[in-house]
Design an enzyme around this catalytic site. Structure first.
Site, PDB file in Angstrom:
ATOM      1  N   HIS A   1      -8.188 -25.317  34.331  1.00 12.89           N
ATOM      2  CA  HIS A   1      -8.740 -26.136  35.421  1.00 12.89           C
ATOM      3  C   HIS A   1      -8.780 -25.273  36.674  1.00 12.89           C
ATOM      4  O   HIS A   1      -7.815 -24.576  36.982  1.00 12.89           O
ATOM      5  CB  HIS A   1      -7.876 -27.374  35.646  1.00 12.89           C
ATOM      6  CG  HIS A   1      -8.563 -28.442  36.433  1.00 12.89           C
ATOM      7  ND1 HIS A   1      -8.817 -28.312  37.781  1.00 12.89           N
ATOM      8  CD2 HIS A   1      -9.073 -29.640  36.068  1.00 12.89           C
ATOM      9  CE1 HIS A   1      -9.456 -29.409  38.201  1.00 12.89           C
ATOM     10  NE2 HIS A   1      -9.617 -30.230  37.183  1.00 12.89           N
TER      11      HIS A   1
ATOM     12  N   ARG B   1     -14.975 -27.767  27.590  1.00 17.59           N
ATOM     13  CA  ARG B   1     -15.166 -29.222  27.674  1.00 17.59           C
ATOM     14  C   ARG B   1     -15.820 -29.628  28.990  1.00 17.59           C
ATOM     15  O   ARG B   1     -15.442 -29.155  30.063  1.00 17.59           O
ATOM     16  CB  ARG B   1     -13.807 -29.920  27.549  1.00 17.59           C
ATOM     17  CG  ARG B   1     -13.874 -31.424  27.707  1.00 17.59           C
ATOM     18  CD  ARG B   1     -12.550 -32.049  27.383  1.00 17.59           C
ATOM     19  NE  ARG B   1     -11.506 -31.652  28.286  1.00 17.59           N
ATOM     20  CZ  ARG B   1     -11.271 -32.203  29.470  1.00 17.59           C
ATOM     21  NH1 ARG B   1     -12.024 -33.176  29.922  1.00 17.59           N
ATOM     22  NH2 ARG B   1     -10.264 -31.772  30.207  1.00 17.59           N
TER      23      ARG B   1
ATOM     24  N   ARG C   1     -16.660 -25.840  34.382  1.00 16.33           N
ATOM     25  CA  ARG C   1     -15.261 -25.530  34.693  1.00 16.33           C
ATOM     26  C   ARG C   1     -14.876 -24.088  34.362  1.00 16.33           C
ATOM     27  O   ARG C   1     -14.129 -23.449  35.101  1.00 16.33           O
ATOM     28  CB  ARG C   1     -14.415 -26.506  33.882  1.00 16.33           C
ATOM     29  CG  ARG C   1     -13.009 -26.559  34.274  1.00 16.33           C
ATOM     30  CD  ARG C   1     -12.325 -27.678  33.539  1.00 16.33           C
ATOM     31  NE  ARG C   1     -12.590 -28.977  34.148  1.00 16.33           N
ATOM     32  CZ  ARG C   1     -12.071 -30.110  33.711  1.00 16.33           C
ATOM     33  NH1 ARG C   1     -11.265 -30.101  32.673  1.00 16.33           N
ATOM     34  NH2 ARG C   1     -12.325 -31.243  34.303  1.00 16.33           N
TER      35      ARG C   1
ATOM     36  N   HIS D   1      -5.251 -26.233  31.295  1.00 14.70           N
ATOM     37  CA  HIS D   1      -5.447 -27.677  31.427  1.00 14.70           C
ATOM     38  C   HIS D   1      -5.660 -28.392  30.092  1.00 14.70           C
ATOM     39  O   HIS D   1      -5.114 -29.463  29.878  1.00 14.70           O
ATOM     40  CB  HIS D   1      -6.665 -27.911  32.333  1.00 14.70           C
ATOM     41  CG  HIS D   1      -6.923 -29.342  32.665  1.00 14.70           C
ATOM     42  ND1 HIS D   1      -5.986 -30.146  33.282  1.00 14.70           N
ATOM     43  CD2 HIS D   1      -8.028 -30.127  32.481  1.00 14.70           C
ATOM     44  CE1 HIS D   1      -6.499 -31.360  33.473  1.00 14.70           C
ATOM     45  NE2 HIS D   1      -7.722 -31.377  32.978  1.00 14.70           N
TER      46      HIS D   1
ATOM     47  N   GLU E   1     -18.736 -35.257  38.349  1.00 12.90           N
ATOM     48  CA  GLU E   1     -17.880 -34.068  38.334  1.00 12.90           C
ATOM     49  C   GLU E   1     -18.749 -32.890  37.916  1.00 12.90           C
ATOM     50  O   GLU E   1     -19.922 -33.073  37.551  1.00 12.90           O
ATOM     51  CB  GLU E   1     -16.678 -34.274  37.394  1.00 12.90           C
ATOM     52  CG  GLU E   1     -15.710 -35.328  37.945  1.00 12.90           C
ATOM     53  CD  GLU E   1     -14.510 -35.603  37.063  1.00 12.90           C
ATOM     54  OE1 GLU E   1     -14.294 -34.875  36.082  1.00 12.90           O
ATOM     55  OE2 GLU E   1     -13.789 -36.569  37.366  1.00 12.90           O
TER      56      GLU E   1
HETATM   57  C1  SIN Z   1      -9.922 -33.830  36.736  1.00 12.78           C
HETATM   58  O1  SIN Z   1      -9.684 -34.915  37.228  1.00 12.78           O
HETATM   59  O2  SIN Z   1     -10.379 -32.873  37.348  1.00 12.78           O
HETATM   60  C2  SIN Z   1      -9.641 -33.639  35.285  1.00 12.78           C
HETATM   61  C3  SIN Z   1     -10.722 -34.245  34.530  1.00 12.78           C
HETATM   62  C4  SIN Z   1     -10.748 -33.674  33.167  1.00 12.78           C
HETATM   63  O3  SIN Z   1      -9.890 -32.883  32.795  1.00 12.78           O
HETATM   64  O4  SIN Z   1     -11.691 -33.983  32.467  1.00 12.78           O
END
Ligand code: SIN
Length: 486
Positions: free
Chosen positions: A222, A365, A269, A329, A111
């Site tokens: 998010h 985070r 993010r 988020h 990610e």
């Molecule tokens: C997501 O699946 O994008 C959320 C993952 C997260 O909040 O760490």
């Protein structure tokens, strides 16, 4: 008087993993506000981070610190990463079924802002749901639903339990050790991805009791959320989509995020969320998530739940692109705790998971570190609890009660206004004027005839606004547009 050894408030990953590690011989009560699956863990899609091996620990630590703008507590991050080897092995051994390839090897995804693929997932994009189910099945302690905590029983530096509405009746629950694992603050924001039960009540109680909340200015948004639904909880489109190669595009298909960071869709993010927010505001265009580069069978197998959810709304992935917006988020800040989840200065009180501030996340985070943080600090809090002597002192009487004044008739209207103001003025891009407007609104409503639950929400909102006003420079997810602080 009935008294528990341990009371756990919350049944997300932190509360359930703590319960799993407490011996059956102890008198443990686990409570949740509503039904057990109304928690943020249940809705987590992307996955859970684990260090891949000893050599990956410093790399994971550096990725976490960099995403957190180096505002993190390094010791907490090192504990997080090093302990992940044990906690991952523990749940695998207990039977947690993460996704594997045809040869039975665990599959890892990437990610944003991770330098390697180190994220485990389950049923493609339903990691939280599967982990929640797995931990519910493992739980051997009494679980009580419909238990809304509205006060902590604290006297002379010790916590003795809580007051709660249990099935709409006021009750006092006594315990030697109280573990707060009640999650974040999602319901304070108009657009959020959180469970509807996550409404900052216990943070608000802490404000009232003088228990420190820290890093409250660092609220995380998010980047890729479908917000065009009538429900309070908006639909997340996991970051793993971008990790696998999905693009964020403007109306003409342009990948504008490279104007904000050379990593484009894979920047951290805060940067991606701010880029999308700014682009929409600046151009007036809609912004989309584009999956057209994926083969349909692969996409459906890798993201089965997203495929199905959006199919029901009339979208056919991966062919269709979808309009997105950032949404609130995750709370990076929370109740200040030490490395064992202990709330300093209050004996018998712990906080773990999203409700706590361990220092792991810093100013922003790193994706998929949250489920891991819940497990690691639950484990440490339980180890600390098991090292405590049983309390032998007398329990004081806690007579004050709030009975039917938890709600007042105009609360709903004020809650709605608060959510709008938090989104507009305490959101992704902040100004001093906006923060002062939010502060005045909160002050005004607090002086009206309101119920206790709204008052608790307002306490938490006030703490966020005060922290945001106090931090005069932009950092991580706290972004001040005009540096007009005199
Ligand atoms: C997501 O699946 O994008 C959320 C993952 C997260 O909040 O760490």
């Amino acid at each position: 008087m009935r008294k528990y050894d341990v009371l756990i408030i919350g049944v997300g990953i932190a509360g359930l993993y703590a319960a799993m590690r407490l011996p059956e011989s102890m008198k443990v009560l686990v409570v949740c506000k509503d039904i057990p699956w109304e928690c943020n863990t249940f809705y987590a899609q992307g996955g859970i981070v684990t260090a891949l091996n000893e050599a990956d620990i410093p790399v994971h630590v550096e990725d976490t610190m960099k995403a957190g703008a180096y505002h993190n507590d390094r010791e907490a991050v090192e504990i997080l990463s090093a302990t992940s080897l044990e906690t991952t092995a523990d749940i695998l051994e207990r039977g947690m079924a993460f996704d594997k390839d045809a040869e039975g090897n665990l599959l890892y995804t990437k990610e944003a802002a991770h330098s390697v693929e180190r994220i485990l997932h389950a049923d493609g994009d339903a990691t939280g749901r599967y982990m929640h189910y797995f931990m519910m099945v493992q739980n051997r302690h009494m679980l009580q639903k419909n238990t809304l905590v509205y006060d902590l029983l604290i006297e002379d530096g010790r916590c003795y339990g809580v007051k709660a509405m249990v099935n709409y009746q006021p009750r006092t629950i006594y315990a030697d050790q109280v573990v707060i694992a009640s999650g974040g603050i999602g319901s304070l924001y108009a657009f959020n991805t959180n469970s509807r039960t996550v409404s900052a009540d216990i943070h608000g109680i802490c404000v009232e009791k003088g228990i420190e909340l820290a890093d409250m200015e660092f609220m995380q948004f998010h980047p890729t959320v479908f917000v065009d639904t009538p429900y309070a909880r908006k639909l997340l489109l996991t970051e793993a989509l971008r990790g696998e190669g999905a693009h964020v595009v403007g109306e003409k298909g342009n990948r504008f995020l490279f104007e904000y960071d050379t990593r484009g869709e894979l920047a951290s993010r805060d940067i991606v969320a701010r880029g999308i927010f700014d682009y929409k505001r600046r151009t007036g265009e809609a912004v989309y998530l584009d999956f057209s580069m994926f083969e349909e069978p692969w996409f459906h197998a890798r993201f089965p739940n997203i495929t199905q959810t959006f199919d029901a709304l009339g979208y056919h992935f991966p062919q269709d692109r979808i309009a997105i917006s950032p949404a609130f988020h995750y709370a990076n800040g929370g109740i200040s705790v030490d490395m064992d989840g202990v709330v300093p200065g209050i004996k018998g009180l712990y906080a773990i998971g999203e409700v706590s501030r361990t220092g792991v996340h810093g100013a922003n985070r790193l994706a998929s570190n949250s489920l891991l943080e819940g497990m690691v600090f639950a484990k440490r809090a339980v180890e600390h609890i098991l090292g405590q002597e049983k309390s032998s002192g007398k329990t004081p009487a806690f007579d004050k009660d709030y009975d039917n004044i938890l709600h007042q008739k105009d609360d709903k209207k004020y809650k709605h206004q608060l959510r709008q103001i938090m989104w507009k003025d305490v959101g992704i891009i902040r100004t001093r004027e906006g923060l002062i407007e939010a502060k005045n609104f909160i002050y005004d409503v607090k002086n009206r005839e309101i119920g206790r639950l709204l008052e608790l929400r307002l306490n938490t909102a006030a703490a966020i606004v005060a922290a945001a006003l106090a931090r005069k420079e932009s950092l991580g997810s706290h972004y001040i547009e005009k540096a007009d602080y005199a």
